[in-house]
Design a protein around this motif. Structure first.
Motif, PDB file in Angstrom:
ATOM      1  N   PHE A  36       0.831  -1.457   0.094  1.00 36.02           N
ATOM      2  CA  PHE A  36      -0.179  -0.185  -0.236  1.00 36.02           C
ATOM      3  C   PHE A  36       0.936   1.641  -0.088  1.00 36.02           C
ATOM      4  O   PHE A  36       1.534   1.327   0.932  1.00 36.02           O
ATOM      5  N   ASP A  37       0.348   2.366  -1.101  1.00 36.66           N
ATOM      6  CA  ASP A  37       1.260   3.680  -0.958  1.00 36.66           C
ATOM      7  C   ASP A  37       0.319   4.147  -1.578  1.00 36.66           C
ATOM      8  O   ASP A  37      -0.591   4.068  -1.610  1.00 36.66           O
ATOM      9  N   HIS A  38       0.927   5.526  -1.309  1.00 31.52           N
ATOM     10  CA  HIS A  38      -0.254   7.128  -1.877  1.00 31.52           C
ATOM     11  C   HIS A  38      -1.499   6.654  -2.863  1.00 31.52           C
ATOM     12  O   HIS A  38      -2.458   7.209  -3.100  1.00 31.52           O
ATOM     13  N   ARG A  39      -0.529   6.166  -4.123  1.00 31.96           N
ATOM     14  CA  ARG A  39      -0.955   5.834  -5.449  1.00 31.96           C
ATOM     15  C   ARG A  39      -1.964   4.159  -5.088  1.00 31.96           C
ATOM     16  O   ARG A  39      -2.524   3.971  -6.735  1.00 31.96           O
ATOM     17  N   ASN A  40      -1.635   3.564  -4.166  1.00 32.50           N
ATOM     18  CA  ASN A  40      -2.517   3.104  -4.128  1.00 32.50           C
ATOM     19  C   ASN A  40      -2.673   1.875  -2.685  1.00 32.50           C
ATOM     20  O   ASN A  40      -2.428   1.493  -1.975  1.00 32.50           O
ATOM     21  N   ALA A  41      -3.475   2.788  -2.617  1.00 32.97           N
ATOM     22  CA  ALA A  41      -4.372   2.997  -1.258  1.00 32.97           C
ATOM     23  C   ALA A  41      -5.307   2.018  -1.167  1.00 32.97           C
ATOM     24  O   ALA A  41      -5.975   2.016  -0.349  1.00 32.97           O
ATOM     25  N   SER A 144       2.996  18.296  -0.124  1.00 33.39           N
ATOM     26  CA  SER A 144       3.422  17.810   0.691  1.00 33.39           C
ATOM     27  C   SER A 144       1.338  16.993   1.314  1.00 33.39           C
ATOM     28  O   SER A 144       0.622  17.588   0.894  1.00 33.39           O
ATOM     29  N   ARG A 145       1.660  15.645   1.358  1.00 35.01           N
ATOM     30  CA  ARG A 145       0.531  15.673   2.289  1.00 35.01           C
ATOM     31  C   ARG A 145       0.707  15.064   3.356  1.00 35.01           C
ATOM     32  O   ARG A 145       2.295  14.429   3.878  1.00 35.01           O
ATOM     33  N   VAL A 146       0.018  14.991   4.828  1.00 31.06           N
ATOM     34  CA  VAL A 146       0.741  14.001   5.992  1.00 31.06           C
ATOM     35  C   VAL A 146       1.003  12.787   5.677  1.00 31.06           C
ATOM     36  O   VAL A 146       0.415  11.602   5.244  1.00 31.06           O
ATOM     37  N   GLY A 147       2.298  12.266   6.296  1.00 30.42           N
ATOM     38  CA  GLY A 147       2.821  10.864   5.961  1.00 30.42           C
ATOM     39  C   GLY A 147       3.361  10.827   4.640  1.00 30.42           C
ATOM     40  O   GLY A 147       4.010   9.768   4.277  1.00 30.42           O
ATOM     41  N   ALA A 148       3.599  11.761   3.543  1.00 26.70           N
ATOM     42  CA  ALA A 148       4.644  12.156   2.053  1.00 26.70           C
ATOM     43  C   ALA A 148       5.559  12.232   2.600  1.00 26.70           C
ATOM     44  O   ALA A 148       6.351  12.605   3.676  1.00 26.70           O
ATOM     45  N   ARG A 149       6.845  11.421   1.992  1.00 25.37           N
ATOM     46  CA  ARG A 149       8.610  12.103   1.299  1.00 25.37           C
ATOM     47  C   ARG A 149       8.821  12.457   1.014  1.00 25.37           C
ATOM     48  O   ARG A 149       7.948  12.468  -0.538  1.00 25.37           O
ATOM     49  N   TRP A 150       9.795  13.507   0.869  1.00 26.51           N
ATOM     50  CA  TRP A 150      10.063  14.299   0.234  1.00 26.51           C
ATOM     51  C   TRP A 150      11.577  14.034   0.664  1.00 26.51           C
ATOM     52  O   TRP A 150      12.487  14.457   1.647  1.00 26.51           O
ATOM     53  N   PRO A 151      13.024  14.354  -0.709  1.00 28.59           N
ATOM     54  CA  PRO A 151      13.901  14.895   0.152  1.00 28.59           C
ATOM     55  C   PRO A 151      14.451  15.996   1.324  1.00 28.59           C
ATOM     56  O   PRO A 151      13.709  16.985   0.239  1.00 28.59           O
ATOM     57  N   VAL A 152      15.943  15.498   1.712  1.00 28.36           N
ATOM     58  CA  VAL A 152      15.784  16.768   2.492  1.00 28.36           C
ATOM     59  C   VAL A 152      16.062  17.789   1.237  1.00 28.36           C
ATOM     60  O   VAL A 152      15.972  18.701   2.479  1.00 28.36           O
TER      61      VAL A 152
ATOM     62  N   LEU B  89       1.354   4.106   6.805  1.00 29.49           N
ATOM     63  CA  LEU B  89       1.117   3.362   6.131  1.00 29.49           C
ATOM     64  C   LEU B  89      -0.283   4.237   7.258  1.00 29.49           C
ATOM     65  O   LEU B  89      -1.897   4.282   6.180  1.00 29.49           O
ATOM     66  N   ALA B  90      -0.656   5.181   8.371  1.00 28.22           N
ATOM     67  CA  ALA B  90      -2.071   5.073   8.668  1.00 28.22           C
ATOM     68  C   ALA B  90      -2.545   6.275   7.263  1.00 28.22           C
ATOM     69  O   ALA B  90      -3.403   7.012   7.668  1.00 28.22           O
ATOM     70  N   ALA B  91      -1.610   7.248   7.350  1.00 26.14           N
ATOM     71  CA  ALA B  91      -2.067   8.010   6.495  1.00 26.14           C
ATOM     72  C   ALA B  91      -2.937   8.138   5.490  1.00 26.14           C
ATOM     73  O   ALA B  91      -3.996   8.663   4.606  1.00 26.14           O
ATOM     74  N   LEU B  92      -2.865   6.667   5.218  1.00 26.14           N
ATOM     75  CA  LEU B  92      -3.882   5.684   3.827  1.00 26.14           C
ATOM     76  C   LEU B  92      -4.906   5.705   4.078  1.00 26.14           C
ATOM     77  O   LEU B  92      -6.315   5.103   3.365  1.00 26.14           O
ATOM     78  N   ALA B  93      -5.483   5.460   5.496  1.00 27.89           N
ATOM     79  CA  ALA B  93      -6.899   4.835   6.149  1.00 27.89           C
ATOM     80  C   ALA B  93      -7.355   5.304   5.939  1.00 27.89           C
ATOM     81  O   ALA B  93      -7.908   6.894   5.766  1.00 27.89           O
ATOM     82  N   PRO B  94      -9.093   4.816   4.670  1.00 27.83           N
ATOM     83  CA  PRO B  94      -9.793   5.785   4.034  1.00 27.83           C
ATOM     84  C   PRO B  94     -10.490   6.397   5.212  1.00 27.83           C
ATOM     85  O   PRO B  94     -10.794   7.182   5.395  1.00 27.83           O
ATOM     86  N   ARG B  95     -10.365   5.471   6.645  1.00 29.65           N
ATOM     87  CA  ARG B  95     -11.031   6.473   7.486  1.00 29.65           C
ATOM     88  C   ARG B  95     -10.940   6.769   8.610  1.00 29.65           C
ATOM     89  O   ARG B  95     -11.641   6.966   9.806  1.00 29.65           O
TER      90      ARG B  95
END
Lengths: 271, 271
Positions: A36-41, A144-152, B89-95
């Motif tokens: 599971f990831d951002h594009r595969n939730a 950005s999104r909560v839980g997202a990663r970006w390079p420092v 991962l939790a950031a992906l939870a729809p609920r």
């Protein structure tokens, strides 16, 4: 333009999947979660099996165990999602929602004072991970999104976190290829090094159109009880017409407020 | 007074740990994660082994796998914590945080309009799980935390979520012993049933000093695209002097705003 949020973290040394034959039961279960990831939730069982490199039978058994425990949830169409139980666990993470809980009143104050995007991030290897974001309706769009990663190297919070990292981490960050997202991204190691020194001197970082052409961020450190920088807070504003000197005091104040709430006490010579 | 947040969810049918001998590898790995809760957010290896019912060797191997993957992190003292990877991962939870991301601007508006505690919760079995909370500095102290669980009958958000649950869930909630937290908690099944009917009629719930003697909450439904109630938003204020009629419109408006952002469209006769 690749979205780094969809890529595996670059410096999780032990994160590489071992050869399939030697994968332990634990590795297989974690591979299901890692599918599971951002594009595969939302994933079907077939997609989970494929993405995790598992047989359909094994994927079926493991998703069943994860769903029974609450780590996954299944919707009416049969797709799997991340479940509430992982949200409950994530809320315990000291560098995640536990930190966010302490920081939130200060982030809200910064938001009320500016009505711009407010962000809180921590460093994980050579990435930043966003653990909070408060966005105004009229604020500039941010990636950005909560839980997202970006390079420092490419973000204001990342420059603050990198500037206060151990020397070895800084060297590692400067030695790897520095991804450019716009023509303004710091992709030259020598310039990145100079910027880090400047961030330490100034006590804040200004990241000008490094991720998108229209956004500028101003970031300040958040310190833990021992004085080490544990997180960074930032404001992200429209780059056009932005006046960083007017934003810096508020961001630094928010950073110091969160630091105090975490138990930090400024020394006599502290910036 | 027991804190329900520390208890396992009451109606996760398949959540009961199977007899130790038959535990699968997946169950053992999940037992390590399950060792962590609000009161046990930092655990030594010995504590993990004891709480998960595992040998020290097995606990060592599994925490190693979880730490390598990023689900656990180890601090300078050697204690384990929940790691950033689970926050991602939790950031992906729809609920969970995905819903929270959509709702946040409306929660902020409600906070700016009232400067009281604002909460967002979903139902999990017969519990509510809080997925967002915005607290003002001068707002009444509340016992919820993000990720915390409380029984549906004792909270405003819980009454809203229960009132719009399938009949079988409502019956289950009324049939089990109703824990009292104050003398005002709805512990009488007949009174709870009447309250649920009233909540459906009024389109909101008022929970008066059910959890603590000094707090009153007003809650409204949040609907998904198909019109079903998927979450509940609430304001929690000082019970002394509280005037629910003045709070209800704002809370209902916030609920409708979030519902629209989720894709809900009110029908001609919708409340």
């Amino acid at each position: 333009m690749p979205d780094p949020a969809g890529q595996p973290p670059p410096v999780r040394a032990s994160g590489a999947a071992p050869p399939r034959a030697s994968r332990s039961a634990a590795d297989r279960l974690l591979a299901v979660l890692g599918a599971f990831d951002h594009r595969n939730a939302a994933l079907s069982l077939t997609e989970i099996a494929r993405r995790a490199g598992l047989s359909l039978a094994t994927a079926h058994r493991l998703t069943g165990a994860l769903a029974a425990w609450g780590a996954l949830e299944r919707d009416a169409k049969g797709s799997y999602h991340i479940g509430l139980r992982l949200c409950e666990l994530a809320a315990l993470a000291p560098r995640g929602w536990a930190l966010r809980e302490v920081a939130l009143p200060y982030l809200e104050d910064l938001y009320e004072a500016t009505h711009e995007n407010v962000q809180l991030a921590v460093r994980d290897g050579l990435d930043v991970v966003y653990i909070e974001r408060i966005s105004g309706r009229s604020a500039v769009g941010v990636r950005s999104r909560v839980g997202a990663r970006w390079p420092v190297h490419a973000t204001g919070v990342g420059l603050v976190l990198l500037a206060h990292s151990p020397a070895a981490v800084q060297e590692q960050a400067c030695a790897r290829p520095l991804t450019g997202f716009t023509p303004h991204t710091l992709t030259d190691p020598a310039r990145l090094r100079r910027t880090l020194a400047e961030v330490r001197r100034a006590g804040c970082a200004v990241s000008d159109r490094q991720i998108t052409e229209d956004a500028l961020s101003v970031a300040a450190p958040v310190r833990g009880p021992r004085g080490d920088v544990v997180a960074s807070v930032s404001l992200v504003v429209h780059a056009a017409g932005a006046q960083p000197p007017t934003l810096i005091p508020a961001v630094r104040l928010a950073g110091r407020g969160i630091s105090r709430a975490l138990g930090w006490q400024p020394g006599p010579a502290s910036a």
